[in-house]
Write a protein that holds these residues in place. Structure first.
Motif, mmCIF file in Angstrom:
data_model
loop_
_atom_site.group_PDB
_atom_site.id
_atom_site.type_symbol
_atom_site.label_atom_id
_atom_site.label_comp_id
_atom_site.label_asym_id
_atom_site.label_seq_id
_atom_site.Cartn_x
_atom_site.Cartn_y
_atom_site.Cartn_z
ATOM 1 N N VAL A 96 -49.845 0.174 41.778
ATOM 2 C CA VAL A 96 -51.207 0.137 41.217
ATOM 3 C C VAL A 96 -52.004 1.355 41.679
ATOM 4 C CG1 VAL A 96 -53.411 -1.116 41.248
ATOM 5 C CG2 VAL A 96 -51.267 -2.356 40.873
ATOM 6 N N GLY A 97 -51.884 1.692 42.955
ATOM 7 C CA GLY A 97 -52.566 2.884 43.461
ATOM 8 C C GLY A 97 -52.149 4.131 42.710
ATOM 9 N N TYR A 98 -50.847 4.272 42.498
ATOM 10 C CA TYR A 98 -50.354 5.421 41.726
ATOM 11 C C TYR A 98 -50.963 5.426 40.326
ATOM 12 C CZ TYR A 98 -47.691 7.655 38.174
ATOM 13 O OH TYR A 98 -47.374 8.361 37.055
ATOM 14 N N ALA A 99 -50.907 4.292 39.624
ATOM 15 C CA ALA A 99 -51.375 4.231 38.234
ATOM 16 C C ALA A 99 -52.862 4.570 38.126
ATOM 17 C CB ALA A 99 -51.099 2.841 37.654
ATOM 18 N N VAL A 100 -53.658 4.042 39.047
ATOM 19 C CA VAL A 100 -55.102 4.324 39.040
ATOM 20 C C VAL A 100 -55.350 5.810 39.312
ATOM 21 C CG1 VAL A 100 -57.279 3.883 40.285
ATOM 22 C CG2 VAL A 100 -55.789 1.973 39.616
ATOM 23 N N LEU A 101 -54.659 6.347 40.299
ATOM 24 C CA LEU A 101 -54.812 7.782 40.605
ATOM 25 C C LEU A 101 -54.393 8.649 39.422
ATOM 26 C CD1 LEU A 101 -53.424 7.778 44.242
ATOM 27 C CD2 LEU A 101 -55.736 8.486 43.565
ATOM 28 N N HIS A 102 -53.258 8.327 38.823
ATOM 29 C CA HIS A 102 -52.768 9.121 37.685
ATOM 30 C C HIS A 102 -53.792 9.114 36.559
ATOM 31 C CE1 HIS A 102 -49.196 10.135 34.812
ATOM 32 N NE2 HIS A 102 -50.191 10.972 34.710
ATOM 33 N N ALA A 103 -54.294 7.933 36.207
ATOM 34 C CA ALA A 103 -55.274 7.836 35.123
ATOM 35 C C ALA A 103 -56.559 8.593 35.457
ATOM 36 C CB ALA A 103 -55.577 6.364 34.831
ATOM 37 N N ALA A 104 -57.043 8.448 36.674
ATOM 38 C CA ALA A 104 -58.289 9.117 37.070
ATOM 39 C C ALA A 104 -58.136 10.635 37.073
ATOM 40 C CB ALA A 104 -58.733 8.627 38.445
ATOM 41 N N SER A 122 -51.282 15.671 36.608
ATOM 42 C CA SER A 122 -51.837 14.463 37.226
ATOM 43 C C SER A 122 -50.733 13.533 37.714
ATOM 44 C CB SER A 122 -52.774 13.738 36.256
ATOM 45 O OG SER A 122 -52.110 13.389 35.060
ATOM 46 N N ALA A 126 -50.707 12.463 41.615
ATOM 47 C CA ALA A 126 -50.833 11.056 42.012
ATOM 48 C C ALA A 126 -49.627 10.618 42.848
ATOM 49 C CB ALA A 126 -50.977 10.178 40.767
#
Length: 189
Positions: A96-104, A122, A126
């Motif tokens: 989840v941390g990876y996915a949020v960072l990638h999207a941001a 990105s 991430a």
């Protein structure tokens, strides 16, 4: 000598030293990890890899954090600062941390830069954040995350015209597998 070429050469030397120290789980990797981001930051800015450029600030801060964690780890006992496998309970948070960072990071690159490769830039950024945090915990599987980063980065850097750095990342890919195997054996002891 072209500045990009000079930065690539210095970055390759520092990168090899860093990886050798990481492979050996030597605390001095964090010292090299404080110098290397300055060199790579200048290179990535020149190459238009803005997320990779901004990532270097994170590397300095994470390097200070990693050094403090390793330096302050207990020195006695079976698990004192030991290399270990990533606890299963951490996997959802890491994903989840990876996915949020990638999207941001992707959103920032698309809306605030002229990046020609926002998805890939990105993605690697991430994953680097996640891998570096895992390294600070001495988790074996951080090497597998680095393997993914290294493979994607090698192709990205070829596309962006920094072939020496791309070659370094090909070598990083090979060494990430060796590091994974070594740390896995150490964790099994």
């Amino acid at each position: 000598m072209d500045i990009k070429l000079f930065l690539q050469i210095v970055g390759v030397v520092l990168g090899l030293l860093y990886l050798w120290l990481e492979y050996r789980a030597d605390i001095r990797l964090w010292i090299v990890g404080l110098v290397m981001p300055v060199v790579h930051g200048a290179l990535y800015y020149k190459a238009g890899l803005y997320a990779d450029f901004s990532m270097q600030v994170y590397y300095v801060l994470a390097g200070l954090y990693g050094w403090a964690v390793w330096h302050n780890a207990p020195r006695k006992g079976a698990s004192a600062g030991a290399i270990a496998h990533t606890p299963w309970k951490w996997l959802p948070a890491l994903v989840v941390g990876y996915a949020v960072l990638h999207a941001a990071i992707y959103g920032l690159l698309v809306h605030f830069t002229d990046s020609a490769v926002p998805f890939w830039d990105s993605l690697t950024t991430a994953l680097c954040i996640v891998a570096y945090w895992m390294l600070s915990r001495k988790w074996v599987e951080q090497w597998l995350v680095w393997l993914a980063v290294d493979a994607v980065s090698a192709g990205l850097y070829v596309c962006k015209g920094i072939p020496l750095t791309a070659g370094l990342y090909v070598l990083y890919s090979v060494l990430a597998m060796a590091g994974y195997l070594r740390w896995r054996r150490q964790a099994a002891r």
